[in-house]
Design a protein around this motif. Structure first.
Motif, PDB file in Angstrom:
ATOM      1  N   LEU A 117     -20.788  -5.201 -12.627  1.00 38.18           N
ATOM      2  CA  LEU A 117     -20.460  -6.895 -12.903  1.00 38.18           C
ATOM      3  C   LEU A 117     -19.747  -7.660 -11.899  1.00 38.18           C
ATOM      4  CD1 LEU A 117     -20.845  -9.000 -15.017  1.00 38.18           C
ATOM      5  CD2 LEU A 117     -18.555  -8.275 -15.881  1.00 38.18           C
ATOM      6  N   ILE A 118     -18.608  -6.939 -11.281  1.00 36.35           N
ATOM      7  CA  ILE A 118     -17.784  -7.564 -10.550  1.00 36.35           C
ATOM      8  C   ILE A 118     -18.088  -7.191  -9.057  1.00 36.35           C
ATOM      9  CG2 ILE A 118     -16.003  -7.080 -12.166  1.00 36.35           C
ATOM     10  CD1 ILE A 118     -14.620  -5.254 -10.530  1.00 36.35           C
ATOM     11  N   HIS A 119     -18.993  -6.457  -8.448  1.00 40.08           N
ATOM     12  CA  HIS A 119     -18.978  -6.219  -7.201  1.00 40.08           C
ATOM     13  C   HIS A 119     -19.145  -7.365  -6.099  1.00 40.08           C
ATOM     14  CE1 HIS A 119     -23.458  -6.445  -7.897  1.00 40.08           C
ATOM     15  NE2 HIS A 119     -23.582  -6.441  -6.577  1.00 40.08           N
ATOM     16  N   ASP A 120     -19.674  -8.201  -6.636  1.00 37.44           N
ATOM     17  CA  ASP A 120     -19.980  -9.586  -5.582  1.00 37.44           C
ATOM     18  C   ASP A 120     -18.665 -10.647  -5.843  1.00 37.44           C
ATOM     19  OD1 ASP A 120     -21.765  -8.632  -4.124  1.00 37.44           O
ATOM     20  OD2 ASP A 120     -23.444  -9.393  -5.259  1.00 37.44           O
ATOM     21  N   VAL A 121     -17.884 -10.255  -6.745  1.00 37.11           N
ATOM     22  CA  VAL A 121     -16.963 -11.551  -6.910  1.00 37.11           C
ATOM     23  C   VAL A 121     -16.244 -11.790  -5.612  1.00 37.11           C
ATOM     24  CG1 VAL A 121     -14.878 -11.856  -8.440  1.00 37.11           C
ATOM     25  CG2 VAL A 121     -16.658 -10.949  -9.429  1.00 37.11           C
ATOM     26  N   GLY A 122     -15.849 -10.897  -4.717  1.00 34.83           N
ATOM     27  CA  GLY A 122     -15.422 -11.474  -3.246  1.00 34.83           C
ATOM     28  C   GLY A 122     -16.082 -12.601  -2.861  1.00 34.83           C
ATOM     29  N   LEU A 185     -11.681  -0.905  10.704  1.00 27.37           N
ATOM     30  CA  LEU A 185     -11.975  -2.380  10.251  1.00 27.37           C
ATOM     31  C   LEU A 185     -13.184  -2.658  10.034  1.00 27.37           C
ATOM     32  CD1 LEU A 185      -9.081  -4.106  12.376  1.00 27.37           C
ATOM     33  CD2 LEU A 185      -9.187  -3.905   9.994  1.00 27.37           C
ATOM     34  N   MET A 186     -13.808  -3.082   9.199  1.00 29.68           N
ATOM     35  CA  MET A 186     -15.169  -3.723   8.877  1.00 29.68           C
ATOM     36  C   MET A 186     -15.271  -5.129   8.950  1.00 29.68           C
ATOM     37  SD  MET A 186     -16.732  -0.817   7.801  1.00 29.68           S
ATOM     38  CE  MET A 186     -18.143  -1.594   7.349  1.00 29.68           C
ATOM     39  N   SER A 187     -16.486  -5.398   9.357  1.00 29.38           N
ATOM     40  CA  SER A 187     -16.526  -6.919   9.445  1.00 29.38           C
ATOM     41  C   SER A 187     -16.149  -7.688   8.049  1.00 29.38           C
ATOM     42  CB  SER A 187     -17.893  -7.277   9.787  1.00 29.38           C
ATOM     43  OG  SER A 187     -18.991  -6.757   8.505  1.00 29.38           O
ATOM     44  N   TRP A 188     -15.353  -8.880   8.359  1.00 30.44           N
ATOM     45  CA  TRP A 188     -14.846  -9.553   7.027  1.00 30.44           C
ATOM     46  C   TRP A 188     -15.942  -9.993   6.053  1.00 30.44           C
ATOM     47  CZ3 TRP A 188     -10.581  -8.792   4.534  1.00 30.44           C
ATOM     48  CH2 TRP A 188     -10.155  -9.911   3.598  1.00 30.44           C
ATOM     49  N   GLY A 189     -15.764  -9.751   4.981  1.00 29.81           N
ATOM     50  CA  GLY A 189     -16.749 -10.289   3.906  1.00 29.81           C
ATOM     51  C   GLY A 189     -16.216 -10.033   2.322  1.00 29.81           C
ATOM     52  N   HIS A 190     -16.978 -10.045   1.324  1.00 30.91           N
ATOM     53  CA  HIS A 190     -16.634 -10.309   0.005  1.00 30.91           C
ATOM     54  C   HIS A 190     -16.270  -8.582  -0.376  1.00 30.91           C
ATOM     55  CE1 HIS A 190     -21.098  -9.204  -0.235  1.00 30.91           C
ATOM     56  NE2 HIS A 190     -20.831  -8.645  -1.553  1.00 30.91           N
ATOM     57  N   ASP A 191     -16.976  -7.677   0.174  1.00 35.19           N
ATOM     58  CA  ASP A 191     -16.444  -6.150   0.109  1.00 35.19           C
ATOM     59  C   ASP A 191     -15.097  -5.759   0.093  1.00 35.19           C
ATOM     60  OD1 ASP A 191     -19.172  -6.491   0.623  1.00 35.19           O
ATOM     61  OD2 ASP A 191     -19.465  -4.240   0.452  1.00 35.19           O
ATOM     62  N   GLU A 192     -14.724  -6.016   1.433  1.00 34.64           N
ATOM     63  CA  GLU A 192     -13.265  -5.876   1.788  1.00 34.64           C
ATOM     64  C   GLU A 192     -12.247  -6.511   0.785  1.00 34.64           C
ATOM     65  OE1 GLU A 192     -10.126  -3.537   3.477  1.00 34.64           O
ATOM     66  OE2 GLU A 192     -12.442  -3.244   3.643  1.00 34.64           O
ATOM     67  N   TYR A 193     -12.673  -8.078   0.690  1.00 34.71           N
ATOM     68  CA  TYR A 193     -11.619  -8.990  -0.072  1.00 34.71           C
ATOM     69  C   TYR A 193     -11.542  -8.166  -1.450  1.00 34.71           C
ATOM     70  CZ  TYR A 193      -9.986 -12.823  -2.381  1.00 34.71           C
ATOM     71  OH  TYR A 193      -9.050 -13.729  -3.209  1.00 34.71           O
ATOM     72  N   LEU A 194     -12.734  -8.041  -2.013  1.00 42.88           N
ATOM     73  CA  LEU A 194     -12.464  -7.422  -3.659  1.00 42.88           C
ATOM     74  C   LEU A 194     -11.612  -6.308  -3.811  1.00 42.88           C
ATOM     75  CD1 LEU A 194     -12.942  -8.168  -6.775  1.00 42.88           C
ATOM     76  CD2 LEU A 194     -15.079  -6.958  -6.396  1.00 42.88           C
ATOM     77  N   TYR A 195     -12.103  -5.386  -2.746  1.00 46.43           N
ATOM     78  CA  TYR A 195     -11.271  -4.203  -2.808  1.00 46.43           C
ATOM     79  C   TYR A 195      -9.815  -4.323  -2.684  1.00 46.43           C
ATOM     80  CZ  TYR A 195      -9.263   0.062  -0.786  1.00 46.43           C
ATOM     81  OH  TYR A 195      -8.503   1.335  -0.404  1.00 46.43           O
ATOM     82  N   ARG A 196      -9.486  -5.167  -1.883  1.00 49.93           N
ATOM     83  CA  ARG A 196      -7.904  -5.684  -1.640  1.00 49.93           C
ATOM     84  C   ARG A 196      -7.246  -6.182  -3.009  1.00 49.93           C
ATOM     85  NH1 ARG A 196      -5.328  -3.792   3.253  1.00 49.93           N
ATOM     86  NH2 ARG A 196      -7.210  -3.153   4.758  1.00 49.93           N
ATOM     87  N   VAL A 197      -8.123  -7.121  -3.540  1.00 51.11           N
ATOM     88  CA  VAL A 197      -7.691  -7.728  -4.489  1.00 51.11           C
ATOM     89  C   VAL A 197      -7.414  -6.532  -5.657  1.00 51.11           C
ATOM     90  CG1 VAL A 197      -8.563  -9.231  -6.706  1.00 51.11           C
ATOM     91  CG2 VAL A 197      -8.643  -9.930  -4.285  1.00 51.11           C
ATOM     92  N   MET A 198      -8.411  -5.701  -5.663  1.00 54.23           N
ATOM     93  CA  MET A 198      -8.170  -4.692  -6.907  1.00 54.23           C
ATOM     94  C   MET A 198      -7.163  -4.013  -6.814  1.00 54.23           C
ATOM     95  SD  MET A 198     -10.856  -4.607  -9.214  1.00 54.23           S
ATOM     96  CE  MET A 198     -10.514  -6.431  -9.222  1.00 54.23           C
TER      97      MET A 198
END
Length: 281
Positions: A117-122, A185-198
């Motif tokens: 459900l949430i994987h793309d929320v970033g 360090l990965m290219s910046w995007g929604h994956d890394e951002y949501l991981y950091r929010v979690m």
């Protein structure tokens, strides 16, 4: 306890799949090709090591807003992913499609369903004026050579200064052999951002789920076998989980859209279990 009433509103993946698996991720042609190619060209020109470090400083402190996870999921109604060659409808439908696909096959893993459900929320960064080329699309490491399996590798990196920098354009670049993806360090995007929010909000999703969130767009790794020279034992142990998730992320994209209102109570219960309340973003 009676039957789950939302079951009647779940799409049947076997009957509703609209194209063969080979038809997904077509980056060669199609009605959305121009939009997709433009997004990746901007991404591959601008995603440098310095850019990624800047984005980490801007976003990982989670100082932008406060909202619940369900609010964040539903905000994706406002977003159509400009990098996706498969769909042209709001991202919130894809969220429920993915979750429901996982629920059919893994009914005993509620955390896995929630990740769907949430994987793309970033991607909500795009609603806060971050350009889509810094939010969506496949991800790849920066600080080392851009591998050949990256989408449009041959004709979109020529203006990326890191591609010509001898410090960054070797297989290891700034990294050590088998350093582990946590050190990359990965290219910046929604994956890394949501991981950091979690992580910032101390959400209790298991490590397997966090890997799915953080690396589901890392197609050069989980689908093409590149960058294995940077992986440690933990990464290799987690890889099958990311690959299992990818099946649902990709092959649940149909035009048969789920009844979101009927499904929301069930998924709210999962949110309350693993990432409750108001979160910092």
């Amino acid at each position: 306890q009676g039957p789950d009433p939302s079951l009647a509103y779940r799409p049947n993946l076997e009957t509703n799949e609209t194209k063969e698996k080979e038809g997904y991720r077509n980056f060669e042609s199609g009605s959305l090709f121009d939009r997709v190619f433009k997004t990746y060209s901007l991404m591959h020109t601008s995603q440098t090591l310095a850019f990624v470090e800047q984005k980490h400083s801007e976003w990982t402190g989670c100082t932008h807003t406060r909202m619940s996870m369900m609010e964040a999921v539903m905000s994706l109604d406002q977003l159509v992913d400009e990098s996706d060659p498969d769909v042209d409808f709001p991202n919130s439908f894809h969220a429920f499609q993915t979750a429901e696909g996982i629920r059919q096959v893994h009914p005993d893993k509620d955390w896995f369903q929630l990740v769907g459900l949430i994987h793309d929320v970033g991607k909500i960064m795009a609603l806060w004026n971050e350009p889509q080329w810094a939010v969506v699309g496949d991800t790849f490491p920066v600080g080392c050579r851009f591998q050949n399996s990256i989408v449009f590798r041959d004709n979109t990196f020529e203006n990326n200064p890191d591609d010509k920098n001898p410090r960054y354009n070797t297989d290891y670049g700034i990294y050590e052999p088998k350093c582990g993806l946590d050190s990359v360090l990965m290219s910046w995007g929604h994956d890394e951002y949501l991981y950091r929010v979690m992580k910032f909000n101390k959400c209790s999703i298991p490590e397997e789920g966090l890997y799915m969130i953080r690396f589901h767009s890392f197609y050069p790794w989980h689908s093409h076998g590149d960058y294995m020279h940077l992986c440690n034992e933990k990464d290799l142990k987690m890889l099958p989980w990311v690959q299992e998730f990818n099946k649902f992320d990709l092959y649940t994209k149909t035009t048969d859209l789920p009844d979101v209102e009927k499904l929301k109570p069930y998924y709210q219960s999962l949110i309350d279990k693993y990432c409750p309340g108001v979160l910092l973003w």
